[in-house]
Design an enzyme around this catalytic site. Structure first.
Site, PDB file in Angstrom:
ATOM      1  N   HIS A  66      40.184  57.041  29.242  1.00  0.00           N
ATOM      2  CA  HIS A  66      40.666  58.296  29.800  1.00  0.00           C
ATOM      3  C   HIS A  66      40.345  59.477  28.887  1.00  0.00           C
ATOM      4  O   HIS A  66      40.139  60.590  29.358  1.00  0.00           O
ATOM      5  CB  HIS A  66      42.175  58.217  30.046  1.00  0.00           C
ATOM      6  CG  HIS A  66      42.539  57.376  31.240  1.00  0.00           C
ATOM      7  ND1 HIS A  66      43.674  57.621  32.000  1.00  0.00           N
ATOM      8  CD2 HIS A  66      41.929  56.316  31.812  1.00  0.00           C
ATOM      9  CE1 HIS A  66      43.728  56.730  32.980  1.00  0.00           C
ATOM     10  NE2 HIS A  66      42.691  55.924  32.878  1.00  0.00           N
ATOM     11  N   ASP A  67      40.306  59.223  27.603  1.00  0.00           N
ATOM     12  CA  ASP A  67      39.940  60.281  26.663  1.00  0.00           C
ATOM     13  C   ASP A  67      38.457  60.616  26.804  1.00  0.00           C
ATOM     14  O   ASP A  67      38.088  61.777  26.966  1.00  0.00           O
ATOM     15  CB  ASP A  67      40.251  59.841  25.234  1.00  0.00           C
ATOM     16  CG  ASP A  67      39.882  60.905  24.205  1.00  0.00           C
ATOM     17  OD1 ASP A  67      40.370  62.045  24.355  1.00  0.00           O
ATOM     18  OD2 ASP A  67      39.127  60.612  23.275  1.00  0.00           O
ATOM     19  N   SER A  76      41.460  64.297  22.853  1.00  0.00           N
ATOM     20  CA  SER A  76      42.268  65.284  23.573  1.00  0.00           C
ATOM     21  C   SER A  76      43.396  64.595  24.346  1.00  0.00           C
ATOM     22  O   SER A  76      44.436  65.198  24.606  1.00  0.00           O
ATOM     23  CB  SER A  76      41.400  66.098  24.532  1.00  0.00           C
ATOM     24  OG  SER A  76      40.669  65.245  25.392  1.00  0.00           O
ATOM     25  N   THR A 195      40.241  43.051  32.888  1.00  0.00           N
ATOM     26  CA  THR A 195      40.538  41.643  32.631  1.00  0.00           C
ATOM     27  C   THR A 195      41.802  41.486  31.783  1.00  0.00           C
ATOM     28  O   THR A 195      42.384  40.412  31.717  1.00  0.00           O
ATOM     29  CB  THR A 195      39.349  40.942  31.930  1.00  0.00           C
ATOM     30  OG1 THR A 195      39.600  39.548  31.878  1.00  0.00           O
ATOM     31  CG2 THR A 195      39.136  41.466  30.525  1.00  0.00           C
ATOM     32  N   ASP A 247      44.683  40.590  35.913  1.00  0.00           N
ATOM     33  CA  ASP A 247      44.079  39.256  35.960  1.00  0.00           C
ATOM     34  C   ASP A 247      45.218  38.245  36.026  1.00  0.00           C
ATOM     35  O   ASP A 247      45.930  38.036  35.047  1.00  0.00           O
ATOM     36  CB  ASP A 247      43.213  39.039  34.714  1.00  0.00           C
ATOM     37  CG  ASP A 247      42.630  37.633  34.629  1.00  0.00           C
ATOM     38  OD1 ASP A 247      42.976  36.782  35.468  1.00  0.00           O
ATOM     39  OD2 ASP A 247      41.827  37.387  33.712  1.00  0.00           O
TER      40      ASP A 247
END
EC number: 1.11.1.7
Length: 331
Positions: A66-67, A76, A195, A247
């Site tokens: 996500h960064d 950030s 996973t 998973d």
């Protein structure tokens, strides 16, 4: 005769350009002289945290993705909001990120600041943490070059358009990854990070409750799996923290079982399950399901590529004193 002076100035200018280029080059041994205990400190804290909180690996890997996907690997995502500034953490898609990842980074940064103040960036800490934790839970090793700097901004308004969601159609997924330089094969490999870890029931509830007029659940699901999810998530609206492992068989081990699950209708999220249906991604799902070495190899190469995506160097960023705060308060 001004020529000698011009030659001297030219040589000085060339040296400065070379010096800047050398200084800005990322390298695996970036901290060997400035913080020689960097790797040892990280390894100790990572192992302790993962043993005490097994969700740390998946959480940290998610924070890293996500960064990097939002304007580059610049930490950030680690910034906490304050009265003057809302950060990327406040974006809706980031609200469900497990706090173990942020706790880990805080512990590592504190230890490194005591050992070598103002030297190691939060961006490098996050990149190495993601790699080492993948290895700790059974995944492949890959090289992480160092020398990133930390961003001076964290803008929640740009998050949603840069991150894939559970409901994102395949065309948009492929377009999003392509816009960041990743092929369909690399995308399938990177999504294989599912996973390990879990997803909250709200992310797939529409697939198991009142899916259509003819079926209570998405027929793409294995029927037994769907019924199990319906029982697990029955009260998810009252308990939003309820979740299921991505998973179902080896949730704490980094392996290729995730792809085998997709082939059996055990893909938790619709965006994941779509990969085994779409002709542009199915061949890679099938190959990774049949050959774990092929998956590990492509995952490692894709992570190396991701880890240097739009990194900041030299004066383009800072080395934060605290990973959750800018060095200068934004007002």
């Amino acid at each position: 005769m001004a020529f000698p002076n011009l030659v001297l100035l030219f040589k000085l200018f060339s040296f400065l350009l070379l010096f800047r280029s050398t200084q800005s080059k990322l390298s695996a041994d970036y901290y060997n002289k400035t913080c020689p205990k960097f790797q040892n400190i990280m390894q100790t804290i990572l192992a302790e945290k993962q043993l005490s909180a097994p969700t740390t690996a998946a959480a940290t890997l998610r924070v890293f993705f996500h960064d990097c996907f939002v304007n580059g690997c610049d930490s950030s995502m680690l910034i906490a909001s304050n009265a003057f500034n809302k950060s990327e953490r406040d974006a809706n898609v980031n609200l469900s990120v497990a706090g173990d990842a942020f706790d880990l980074i805080t512990r590592v940064k504190t230890a490194l600041e005591l050992e070598c103040p103002g030297v190691v960036s939060c961006s490098d800490i996050l990149a190495v943490s993601a790699r080492d934790l993948v290895v700790m839970v059974g995944g492949p090793f890959y090289e992480v070059v160092l020398g990133r700097k930390d961003s001076r901004e964290s803008n929640p308004s740009i998050v949603d358009k840069n991150l894939p969601k559970a409901l994102t159609p395949m065309n948009e997924l492929l377009s999003l990854f392509s816009s960041k330089g990743f092929s369909a094969e690399e995308m399938v490999a990177l999504v294989g990070a599912h996973t390990i870890g879990f997803s909250h029931c709200k992310e797939f509830a529409y697939r198991i409750f009142n899916f259509s007029k003819t079926s209570e659940f998405d027929p793409a699901y294995n029927p037994v799996f769907a019924q199990g999810l319906r029982k697990l998530c029955a009260n998810y609206t009252k308990s939003p923290a309820m979740s299921a492992f991505n998973d179902v068989y080896t949730p704490g081990k980094f392996d290729n079982m995730y792809y085998k699950n997709l082939q059996k209708g055990l893909g938790l999220l619709s965006s994941d399950q779509a990969m085994v249906i779409d002709n542009r991604t199915k061949p890679f799902v099938d190959r990774f399901a049949a050959n774990e070495t092929a998956f590990f190899d492509m995952f490692a190469r894709s992570m190396e590529k991701l880890s240097v995506y739009k990194v900041k160097e030299n004066n383009d960023g800072d080395v934060r004193r605290r990973c959750d705060q800018f060095n200068t308060l934004l007002v």
